[in-house]
Design an enzyme around this catalytic site. Structure first.
Site, PDB file in Angstrom:
ATOM      1  N   GLU A   1      62.398  66.240 -26.463  1.00 26.92           N
ATOM      2  CA  GLU A   1      62.467  65.632 -27.788  1.00 26.92           C
ATOM      3  C   GLU A   1      62.942  66.700 -28.756  1.00 26.92           C
ATOM      4  O   GLU A   1      62.313  67.752 -28.904  1.00 26.92           O
ATOM      5  CB  GLU A   1      61.081  65.120 -28.176  1.00 26.92           C
ATOM      6  CG  GLU A   1      61.115  64.120 -29.302  1.00 26.92           C
ATOM      7  CD  GLU A   1      59.720  63.644 -29.659  1.00 26.92           C
ATOM      8  OE1 GLU A   1      58.942  63.297 -28.756  1.00 26.92           O
ATOM      9  OE2 GLU A   1      59.404  63.660 -30.850  1.00 26.92           O
TER      10      GLU A   1
ATOM     11  N   GLU B   1      55.297  64.965 -41.224  1.00 25.13           N
ATOM     12  CA  GLU B   1      54.968  66.192 -40.488  1.00 25.13           C
ATOM     13  C   GLU B   1      53.881  66.996 -41.189  1.00 25.13           C
ATOM     14  O   GLU B   1      53.831  67.081 -42.412  1.00 25.13           O
ATOM     15  CB  GLU B   1      56.206  67.090 -40.340  1.00 25.13           C
ATOM     16  CG  GLU B   1      57.480  66.395 -39.929  1.00 25.13           C
ATOM     17  CD  GLU B   1      57.411  65.688 -38.585  1.00 25.13           C
ATOM     18  OE1 GLU B   1      56.499  65.989 -37.783  1.00 25.13           O
ATOM     19  OE2 GLU B   1      58.256  64.815 -38.356  1.00 25.13           O
TER      20      GLU B   1
END
Lengths: 405, 267
Positions: B49, B60
């Protein structure tokens, strides 16, 4: 987008939260259900007479509405053109239009049983307005504020603390409003069970742009009634500053169907559009997706959001509410920019001529209003939204002018 | 068959679970990324990924935010990331690569241009954090026409109705975000993950990956026992950050973690 679609200004947003190609719900999966719950709760209170009565009562008794519409006769005379009327949002409790929205969202948070509210703030006006309602409703309050803004808006930071809010300086990215919004989103996604995110402007995922607008249209509804009472007719033009655009949409929205009323949104022109150092996505940006909605953005060729610049912390934002993006594309509203320098000049002139110290954000609208007035006849009318008072900005202005307080 | 379905099918035959490490492309500098990708495959990663750096990574936590900032110091763009995938493909045409990022860089490039370039580079799937299925119809159709799987996240807050929608619109695998919060948050609760994964499986036959909060071999093994893929992000990016000055040490530390997880998952 066809022109006919643009004609029904009050049909927007559609049921998916879109204003033409703008708006929408561009958020992480974790937030999809919470914003759906919010949408449903808002739809419910929107038609609930009890909620609306409480909202109206708070606006009257706590905020001090209606705010006056004031004919700035002396300034208008000196400009020698159109008559300028100031919608005095600076006289609201906490000193700006922001409180209209935080009262609405605060009541909704209470209705939804949330015990904790969070907010992002740039100039600090929305943070103060949020801390104010949180104090009144006895809710825990966290305000995210870019580290840069914490410095340049120190009086508001102290105000929030006095009101019992926790102010968290945000040190990521460009350390301004957009980063505060990112951080508030991160808090929200982590604490969704008990937390209500009070967004301060007409941006973010659906239903925020529509909901915040609805809470702010009190400005335009009052102004429309007041100008009819005072002048016996509708104005020729409306002018308001646009950061995210909540004071502007609040003034504009009730006039959208009055096609003879020209509408001007004024963005933060910083050092000038040509310099690249500005905060004017509608004047010089491109459509993109940020903070939950599609809208005009200040971005580079790779789609990274770029740092903005404005003397006014409240305008220092790379995006703008999606309804403004749509009104721009429809041609119903015009968006222009005023530089830092022009805003400062207007700040001083209005202070000295009318005895009103305007916020730096509102000074952008005043500067454009003055430019526009000079091109118009004496029997014409402009309403300028004086969205906030300038007490919070005196340190910034003294700094710029080399004065130590 | 796409690389993703081939990989999942082969792992299923062996009775193993996919290990999917995440790194931000270009972190701490662009020259590190492709080698690190190869090293991670050697250490036991089955799918990679690759994070596309974005200026405003709203989902995030601090670890991956900082990784984006390091990569952006080198102006790593979506096109650069596709270039890295292309370079990786010169030596490895088997390991699936999934891009993870935010919508705006794709919007600016244009949906068709992105799909064409990603397909040409050898990308197998995309996870666009801020593109839910409700807004993703147009892009997803274009991606699928290029054999790229639009992969969606599922969250603890996702209702059965949303699970149904997401499993129908997504392909490749679905990615269950194991906790409410941002990447790199606290440890996950394995029991609640089991319940959710079973709930998701009642809606779909496509593989179910689990991520967020998996930072050690023990947790990886526990999650592997109940899912089809284990995604590890912040724990790896943290090791990249700690050794940013020394690419060799980055690889050692990252691959050490991957090997330990692989071993625990296969035990």
């Amino acid at each position: 987008m066809s022109k006919t679609e643009c004609k029904d200004y009050y049909a927007m947003p559609d049921d998916r939260g879109h204003f033409g190609i703008y708006g929408g719900k561009f958020v992480a999966e974790t937030l999809m259900e919470p914003i759906e719950e919010l949408r449903q709760a808002y739809e419910k209170v929107k038609v609930d007479p009890g909620f609306q009565a409480q909202f109206d009562k708070d606006l009257a008794d706590y905020v001090g509405r209606p705010s006056p519409l004031y004919h700035a006769e002396r300034w208008s005379r000196e400009l020698g053109g159109a008559q300028i009327y100031l919608k005095r949002e600076d006289l609201n409790h906490t000193g700006a239009h922001k409180i209209n929205n935080t009262i609405g969202q605060g009541l909704l948070a209470k209705f939804m049983g949330k015990t904790r509210v969070i907010a992002e703030t740039g100039a600090g006006q929305h943070g103060v307005a949020t801390a104010t309602v949180a104090a009144r409703f006895g809710m825990e309050c966290i305000v995210y504020m870019g580290e840069e803004d914490v410095k340049r808006q120190a009086p508001n930071v102290y105000r929030m603390k006095l009101l019992g809010a926790k102010v968290v300086p945000v040190t990521s990215g460009s350390r301004t409003l957009k980063d505060a919004l990112n951080e508030a989103m991160r808090d929200w996604v982590t604490n969704i069970d008990n937390t209500f995110y009070i967004i301060g402007t007409v941006a973010g995922p659906h239903p925020y742009p529509a909901m915040v607008r609805d809470f702010q249209t009190i400005i335009g509804r009052e102004a429309r009634r007041q100008i009819m009472e005072q002048a016996g007719r509708l104005p020729d033009a409306l002018v308001a500053c646009v950061g995210g655009g909540s004071n502007a949409i609040g003034l504009f929205h009730p006039f959208l169907a009055d096609e003879d009323v020209a509408i001007y949104g004024v963005e933060g022109g910083g050092d000038g559009i040509a310099s690249g150092r500005h905060a004017a996505p509608l004047c010089a940006g491109e459509p993109g997706v940020l903070h939950g909605n599609r809208t005009y953005l200040m971005e580079d060729k790779d789609g990274q959001i770029i740092e903005t610049h404005s003397i006014s912390a409240g305008l220092d934002y790379p995006g703008v509410g999606p309804e403004h993006a749509w009104l721009k594309d429809c041609g119903r509203a015009s968006y222009v920019a005023i530089t830092d320098k022009e805003a400062l000049e207007a700040f001083h002139i209005v202070t000295r001529t009318e005895g009103i110290i305007p916020a730096l954000e509102s000074s952008h609208a005043l500067a454009y209003g003055a430019k526009l007035a000079k091109t118009m006849d004496k029997d014409q009318i402009i309403i300028v939204n004086l969205s906030g008072r300038g007490d919070k900005d005196i340190n910034t202005i003294a700094d710029i002018e080399g004065i130590s307080l | 068959m796409s690389r993703l379905s081939t990989t999942f099918a082969a792992l299923k035959t062996d009775g193993r679970t996919a290990l999917i490490p995440f790194i931000t492309a270009g972190d701490p500098q662009p020259s590190v990324t492709v080698n690190l990708m190869h090293d991670m495959v050697k250490a036991g990663a089955n799918i990679l990924e690759l994070g596309v750096p974005f200026s405003d990574p709203m989902a995030e936590g601090p670890v991956i935010q900082a990784a984006c900032e390091r990569a952006l110091e080198h102006h790593v763009s979506l096109r650069d990331v596709l270039g890295m995938v292309k370079e990786f493909r010169q030596q490895d045409n088997k390991t699936p690569i999934v891009l993870m990022g935010y919508l705006n860089p794709v919007e600016v490039m244009g949906y068709q241009a992105f799909a064409d370039a990603a397909s040409e580079a050898g990308v197998d799937g995309t996870i666009l954090v801020d593109l839910p299925p409700e807004e993703g119809g147009e892009l997803d159709a274009i991606l699928k026409s290029k054999d790229i799987d639009p992969i969606f996240l599922l969250a603890p807050t996702s209702t059965d109705e949303r699970m149904e929608l997401i499993c129908k619109q997504g392909s490749g695998f679905v990615y269950y975000v194991s906790l409410k919060g941002v990447t790199g948050a606290a440890h996950l609760d394995v029991q609640s993950v089991v319940e959710k994964v079973n709930q998701i499986r009642s809606h779909t036959d496509i593989p179910v990956g689990v991520g967020f909060g998996i930072s050690d071999a023990e947790t990886a093994a526990k999650v592997a026992a109940v899912s089809d893929a284990v995604v590890v992000g912040s724990a790896i990016v943290k090791r990249v950050a700690e050794n940013a000055h020394d690419p060799k040490k980055i690889s050692e530390q990252v691959c050490g973690l991957i090997a330990a997880m692989r071993q625990a998952m296969d035990a």
